[in-house]
Scaffold this motif. Structure first.
Motif, PDB file in Angstrom:
ATOM      1  N   SER A  90     -11.726  68.796 -20.047  1.00  0.00           N
ATOM      2  CA  SER A  90     -12.180  67.822 -21.045  1.00  0.00           C
ATOM      3  C   SER A  90     -11.754  68.259 -22.446  1.00  0.00           C
ATOM      4  O   SER A  90     -11.332  67.442 -23.273  1.00  0.00           O
ATOM      5  CB  SER A  90     -13.702  67.690 -20.961  1.00  0.00           C
ATOM      6  OG  SER A  90     -14.174  66.967 -22.049  1.00  0.00           O
TER       7      SER A  90
ATOM      8  N   LEU B 130      -9.819  79.250 -24.771  1.00  0.00           N
ATOM      9  CA  LEU B 130     -10.376  78.006 -25.327  1.00  0.00           C
ATOM     10  C   LEU B 130      -9.427  77.386 -26.346  1.00  0.00           C
ATOM     11  O   LEU B 130      -9.141  76.185 -26.314  1.00  0.00           O
ATOM     12  CB  LEU B 130     -11.731  78.287 -26.004  1.00  0.00           C
ATOM     13  CG  LEU B 130     -12.928  78.445 -25.071  1.00  0.00           C
ATOM     14  CD1 LEU B 130     -14.093  79.062 -25.813  1.00  0.00           C
ATOM     15  CD2 LEU B 130     -13.327  77.090 -24.504  1.00  0.00           C
TER      16      LEU B 130
ATOM     17  N   ARG C  47     -20.143  65.735 -23.297  1.00  0.00           N
ATOM     18  CA  ARG C  47     -19.713  67.011 -22.701  1.00  0.00           C
ATOM     19  C   ARG C  47     -20.483  68.185 -23.340  1.00  0.00           C
ATOM     20  O   ARG C  47     -21.055  69.025 -22.632  1.00  0.00           O
ATOM     21  CB  ARG C  47     -18.212  67.214 -22.929  1.00  0.00           C
ATOM     22  CG  ARG C  47     -17.699  68.555 -22.393  1.00  0.00           C
ATOM     23  CD  ARG C  47     -16.309  68.866 -22.913  1.00  0.00           C
ATOM     24  NE  ARG C  47     -16.298  69.155 -24.327  1.00  0.00           N
ATOM     25  CZ  ARG C  47     -15.472  68.605 -25.216  1.00  0.00           C
ATOM     26  NH1 ARG C  47     -14.573  67.729 -24.825  1.00  0.00           N
ATOM     27  NH2 ARG C  47     -15.542  68.924 -26.490  1.00  0.00           N
TER      28      ARG C  47
ATOM     29  N   VAL D 145     -12.156  69.166 -31.512  1.00  0.00           N
ATOM     30  CA  VAL D 145     -12.650  68.975 -30.143  1.00  0.00           C
ATOM     31  C   VAL D 145     -13.348  70.242 -29.657  1.00  0.00           C
ATOM     32  O   VAL D 145     -14.398  70.181 -29.016  1.00  0.00           O
ATOM     33  CB  VAL D 145     -11.481  68.613 -29.199  1.00  0.00           C
ATOM     34  CG1 VAL D 145     -11.920  68.668 -27.747  1.00  0.00           C
ATOM     35  CG2 VAL D 145     -10.955  67.230 -29.536  1.00  0.00           C
TER      36      VAL D 145
ATOM     37  N   ARG E 271     -17.462  60.835 -25.362  1.00  0.00           N
ATOM     38  CA  ARG E 271     -17.135  61.709 -24.233  1.00  0.00           C
ATOM     39  C   ARG E 271     -17.314  63.181 -24.621  1.00  0.00           C
ATOM     40  O   ARG E 271     -17.902  63.975 -23.885  1.00  0.00           O
ATOM     41  CB  ARG E 271     -15.686  61.438 -23.810  1.00  0.00           C
ATOM     42  CG  ARG E 271     -15.237  62.125 -22.546  1.00  0.00           C
ATOM     43  CD  ARG E 271     -13.906  61.537 -22.098  1.00  0.00           C
ATOM     44  NE  ARG E 271     -12.913  61.568 -23.157  1.00  0.00           N
ATOM     45  CZ  ARG E 271     -12.130  62.624 -23.408  1.00  0.00           C
ATOM     46  NH1 ARG E 271     -12.243  63.698 -22.667  1.00  0.00           N
ATOM     47  NH2 ARG E 271     -11.243  62.590 -24.391  1.00  0.00           N
ATOM     48  N   HIS E 272     -16.835  63.506 -25.824  1.00  0.00           N
ATOM     49  CA  HIS E 272     -16.947  64.892 -26.291  1.00  0.00           C
ATOM     50  C   HIS E 272     -18.406  65.256 -26.569  1.00  0.00           C
ATOM     51  O   HIS E 272     -18.845  66.367 -26.262  1.00  0.00           O
ATOM     52  CB  HIS E 272     -16.120  65.082 -27.559  1.00  0.00           C
ATOM     53  CG  HIS E 272     -14.646  64.925 -27.336  1.00  0.00           C
ATOM     54  ND1 HIS E 272     -13.948  65.683 -26.420  1.00  0.00           N
ATOM     55  CD2 HIS E 272     -13.741  64.092 -27.904  1.00  0.00           C
ATOM     56  CE1 HIS E 272     -12.675  65.335 -26.431  1.00  0.00           C
ATOM     57  NE2 HIS E 272     -12.528  64.366 -27.322  1.00  0.00           N
TER      58      HIS E 272
ATOM     59  N   GLU F 178     -14.024  71.321 -15.226  1.00  0.00           N
ATOM     60  CA  GLU F 178     -14.203  70.014 -15.886  1.00  0.00           C
ATOM     61  C   GLU F 178     -14.345  70.185 -17.397  1.00  0.00           C
ATOM     62  O   GLU F 178     -13.803  69.402 -18.169  1.00  0.00           O
ATOM     63  CB  GLU F 178     -15.445  69.310 -15.326  1.00  0.00           C
ATOM     64  CG  GLU F 178     -15.200  68.640 -13.984  1.00  0.00           C
ATOM     65  CD  GLU F 178     -16.436  67.932 -13.474  1.00  0.00           C
ATOM     66  OE1 GLU F 178     -17.556  68.367 -13.782  1.00  0.00           O
ATOM     67  OE2 GLU F 178     -16.262  66.932 -12.749  1.00  0.00           O
ATOM     68  N   TYR F 179     -15.114  71.207 -17.794  1.00  0.00           N
ATOM     69  CA  TYR F 179     -15.340  71.437 -19.224  1.00  0.00           C
ATOM     70  C   TYR F 179     -14.030  71.752 -19.943  1.00  0.00           C
ATOM     71  O   TYR F 179     -13.708  71.149 -20.974  1.00  0.00           O
ATOM     72  CB  TYR F 179     -16.342  72.583 -19.401  1.00  0.00           C
ATOM     73  CG  TYR F 179     -16.665  72.870 -20.850  1.00  0.00           C
ATOM     74  CD1 TYR F 179     -17.556  72.055 -21.540  1.00  0.00           C
ATOM     75  CD2 TYR F 179     -16.080  73.919 -21.531  1.00  0.00           C
ATOM     76  CE1 TYR F 179     -17.844  72.294 -22.876  1.00  0.00           C
ATOM     77  CE2 TYR F 179     -16.367  74.170 -22.859  1.00  0.00           C
ATOM     78  CZ  TYR F 179     -17.249  73.348 -23.525  1.00  0.00           C
ATOM     79  OH  TYR F 179     -17.518  73.581 -24.850  1.00  0.00           O
ATOM     80  N   PHE F 180     -13.272  72.662 -19.374  1.00  0.00           N
ATOM     81  CA  PHE F 180     -12.013  73.062 -20.022  1.00  0.00           C
ATOM     82  C   PHE F 180     -11.003  71.912 -20.011  1.00  0.00           C
ATOM     83  O   PHE F 180     -10.282  71.715 -20.984  1.00  0.00           O
ATOM     84  CB  PHE F 180     -11.435  74.314 -19.340  1.00  0.00           C
ATOM     85  CG  PHE F 180     -12.019  75.594 -19.866  1.00  0.00           C
ATOM     86  CD1 PHE F 180     -11.417  76.287 -20.907  1.00  0.00           C
ATOM     87  CD2 PHE F 180     -13.196  76.107 -19.351  1.00  0.00           C
ATOM     88  CE1 PHE F 180     -11.954  77.462 -21.409  1.00  0.00           C
ATOM     89  CE2 PHE F 180     -13.747  77.276 -19.840  1.00  0.00           C
ATOM     90  CZ  PHE F 180     -13.135  77.959 -20.867  1.00  0.00           C
TER      91      PHE F 180
ATOM     92  N   PHE G  10     -23.314  70.672 -21.874  1.00  0.00           N
ATOM     93  CA  PHE G  10     -23.024  72.104 -21.945  1.00  0.00           C
ATOM     94  C   PHE G  10     -24.204  72.844 -22.590  1.00  0.00           C
ATOM     95  O   PHE G  10     -24.640  73.888 -22.116  1.00  0.00           O
ATOM     96  CB  PHE G  10     -21.747  72.324 -22.763  1.00  0.00           C
ATOM     97  CG  PHE G  10     -21.321  73.747 -22.831  1.00  0.00           C
ATOM     98  CD1 PHE G  10     -20.644  74.331 -21.772  1.00  0.00           C
ATOM     99  CD2 PHE G  10     -21.605  74.527 -23.946  1.00  0.00           C
ATOM    100  CE1 PHE G  10     -20.248  75.660 -21.824  1.00  0.00           C
ATOM    101  CE2 PHE G  10     -21.220  75.846 -23.999  1.00  0.00           C
ATOM    102  CZ  PHE G  10     -20.538  76.419 -22.935  1.00  0.00           C
TER     103      PHE G  10
ATOM    104  N   THR H  45      -6.360  76.031 -24.709  1.00  0.00           N
ATOM    105  CA  THR H  45      -6.631  74.892 -23.833  1.00  0.00           C
ATOM    106  C   THR H  45      -7.010  73.633 -24.617  1.00  0.00           C
ATOM    107  O   THR H  45      -6.568  72.530 -24.284  1.00  0.00           O
ATOM    108  CB  THR H  45      -7.777  75.240 -22.850  1.00  0.00           C
ATOM    109  OG1 THR H  45      -7.428  76.435 -22.174  1.00  0.00           O
ATOM    110  CG2 THR H  45      -7.993  74.118 -21.851  1.00  0.00           C
TER     111      THR H  45
END
Lengths: 246, 418
Positions: free
Chosen positions: A110, B162, B7, B171, B3-4, A106-108, B11, B165
């Motif tokens: 997002s 990362l 997240r 972001v 949203r970010h 989910e994190y990646f 995290f 992706t």
């Protein structure tokens, strides 16, 4: 050794790449192409330049000369647009150990601004055969193979037309390798262009339509699957170990 | 955007080491606010206690002493500098410079510098308060939180995945940094907001401090991120940043302070005290006319009242007390001037030492710095001068002094200022 005639649109086009790192030439006029629906394996020993080739395509290394073109866009000028089209599976995929498989994915996703439902993530985890009781466990409790499967599931969920795989079966058990190879072939059938770098001759022959043999940063030979048959493992193995291509 | 942020917030909460660090920041900030608040509560309590004692003392003195001379001699006047609303956050120099004096209408400068046993500005690190936490310690927390944001991902082998992706670097790194920065800032500012509510700090001041703190932390965050991009090794980044922190927190201020100390000479408070006492004591051994003649040079309106029919007269006594002040006036002026010069020079050094600059800003806002201390001193002088001008007509011209005239006696509260 036969050269393949490209009939499908070219997705990955490495054009005479020369990459120098710390004053050492790592890629030396490397050229190859990967079409949509094709699995291409770059085979080479340690230090042959496999990972550097992959990282050059991903834009982490800038070639001194030559250029990499992905789906018609030059990596040097359209990097962010290109990265959106690529799913990358690194060797020893290190995801976040404090998150579980679901949370990692989910994190990646997002980060990638890709929206997937829980059901879709579940399907993907099932596809890579990650046992269900492990889904909610933190990755710190995962074996290397389980982590790799999670990363593969993530790559699948990206729905990318291009997959770059760096030693993708490293750490997987033989059954998982077979399953992974099946998965890769099915993705290729769906139209994905897949480039994998590996030193696993058997795996490469099993899955790739073409194998490029890399030595000292240059392509010293290419093997092509003939008429739906796999590339001859013995022939590739011989060339790989002998260092000579006839 | 939300949203970010959500997240990255989720995290962050999953990273035990980061959460522990944030809790530590919050605990330190809470302790700093608590100790600052306690100190200010204690100062208020002291002032209230002194005020009560002063009231009792006044009643006793007024009952016993009816003449202006003896009343002025025995009557103590309480002066004090009330801590500002923000003092709890920046105690500043209030623990170095006196903020309360009980003075009499005797020679004043000695009374002011009685407690000055050393030059207080030599002290560098004061009490552990919010300003200390923010200016000195907070940069370390910023470094700890942000130095390895990129390097750690490289070390753990996630960097390429990362970067490939993520849909963009903002972001990927921007929100992570922003969330960490906000979490860190909030962990330190939240206790400050509670302290502000307890101390009735005006909203404007709360906002001002918040902006100042956020700007200061943003400076360190930017610096950390910039250094973080220069190397792929987290320990190297951390070592470089801590080296920079040591330079601007210790090396530059201490070197600067040493240079200032070497070049700016400050008369000792004890010198002023001793010289004044010497002048006052000598006055007993010289003819009264000599002292009075000297006195009327500054008060010519009393020239015709200098004759003394008796061996002792209060007007003579207070005249030579004033002469004692006049004799050390240049030293007291030099003292203040030197302190101000050092303060100004310290300001230039602070340009190269952000922690010092930050602390100066906070103590200026809280009115707990040298400037406020000198203003308080000056308010005592002004009050003392008003007392003299009040008593002199009764001492020299022998105006009728009764209870009705007491109502006109100056009160320190009319002169008090921060």
């Amino acid at each position: 050794m036969k050269r393949n005639t490209q009939t499908l649109p070219i997705s990955i086009d490495a054009q005479q790449l020369v990459v120098t790192l710390n004053n050492k030439k790592i890629l030396n006029n490397l050229s190859f192409q990967v079409s949509s629906g094709e699995v291409y394996a770059l085979l080479g020993g340690n230090g042959a330049g496999k990972s550097t080739a992959l990282k050059t395509l991903l834009g982490f290394h800038k070639p001194v000369s030559g250029q990499a073109v992905i789906e018609g866009l030059a990596v040097s000028t359209s990097l962010s647009a290109i990265r959106k089209k690529i799913a990358y599976l690194p060797e020893n995929a290190s995801l976040y150990p404090h998150l579980n498989a679901f949370e990692n994915i989910e994190y990646f996703l997002s980060l990638a601004a890709v929206h997937k439902t829980h059901a879709e993530i579940k399907i993907s985890l099932q596809q890579v055969n990650l046992q269900q009781d492990a889904w909610q466990k933190p990755l710190s409790k995962f074996s290397k193979g389980m982590r790799q499967k999670t990363a593969i599931a993530l790559a699948l969920l990206r729905d990318s037309p291009i997959l770059l795989l760096d030693e993708p079966t490293s750490g997987l058990d033989p059954v998982a390798i077979d399953e992974f190879n099946q998965l890769v072939m099915s993705l290729a059938k769906q139209g994905a262009a897949i480039l994998m770098v590996t030193h696993d001759v058997y795996g490469a022959c099993q899955v790739a339509q073409r194998i490029g043999l890399l030595r000292d940063g240059a392509l010293v030979g290419e093997f092509v699957a003939d008429g739906g048959h796999q590339i001859d493992t013995e022939q590739v193995h011989k060339a790989f170990t002998a260092g000579v291509i006839d | 955007m939300m949203r970010h942020l959500v997240r990255e917030w989720r995290f962050l909460l999953g990273q035990n080491n980061v959460v522990i660090l944030l809790c530590l920041c919050c605990a330190l900030s809470s302790f700093a606010i608590y100790s600052g608040h306690q100190e200010i509560v204690a100062q208020h309590f002291t002032i209230e206690r002194l005020q009560l004692a002063q009231q009792q003392d006044q009643q006793d003195i007024l009952a016993k002493h009816k003449t202006p001379g003896s009343l002025a001699y025995y009557q103590f006047h309480l002066t004090y500098q009330t801590p500002s609303h923000l003092s709890f956050a920046a105690l500043g120099d209030r623990d170095l410079y006196p903020w309360k004096h009980r003075i009499r209408m005797l020679a004043l400068e000695g009374q002011i510098y009685e407690s000055d046993v050393a030059n207080p500005e030599l002290a560098y690190i004061g009490k552990f308060d919010f300003s200390f936490l923010i200016s000195v310690l907070a940069p370390l927390f910023v470094i700890l939180m942000l130095h390895d944001i990129i390097a750690n991902e490289r070390n753990k082998g996630r960097y390429e995945l990362l970067v490939v992706t993520a849909s963009g670097s903002i972001v990927l790194w921007g929100y992570k940094t922003l969330v960490r920065f906000l979490a860190l800032s909030l962990s330190m500012l939240a206790p400050f907001y509670i302290g502000s509510a307890l101390n009735d700090v005006p909203l404007y001041d709360v906002l001002h401090v918040s902006i100042l703190v956020l700007a200061y932390l943003a400076f360190w965050a930017a610096l950390t991120l910039w250094f973080g991009r220069q190397s792929i090794f987290a320990p190297r980044i951390a070592a470089t940043l801590i080296g920079f922190w040591v330079a601007v927190t210790c090396v530059i201020p201490i070197t600067g302070n040493l240079l200032i100390e070497k070049n700016i000479e400050v008369p000792k408070g004890s010198e002023i005290l001793l010289l004044q006492r010497e002048i006052v004591n000598q006055a007993w051994d010289i003819p009264a006319e000599t002292s009075l003649t000297e006195f009327v040079k500054t008060h010519p309106e009393y020239r015709v009242y200098t004759e003394m029919s008796e061996g002792f007269h209060w007007k003579w006594y207070y005249a030579f007390q004033q002469l004692g002040d006049q004799a050390v006036a240049h030293l007291a002026f030099d003292y203040r001037n030197a302190i101000l010069t050092k303060f100004d020079l310290g300001g230039y050094i602070a340009m190269f030492a952000p922690p010092v600059l930050m602390r100066r800003q906070l103590s200026r806002m809280a009115q707990t710095d040298v400037i406020s201390a000198l203003r308080y001193e000056q308010s005592i002088r002004d009050f003392h001068q008003a007392l003299r001008l009040y008593y002199y007509p009764y001492l020299f011209e022998l105006h009728l002094f009764d209870e009705s005239t007491l109502a006109d006696m100056p009160q320190y509260s009319d002169f008090a200022r921060l």
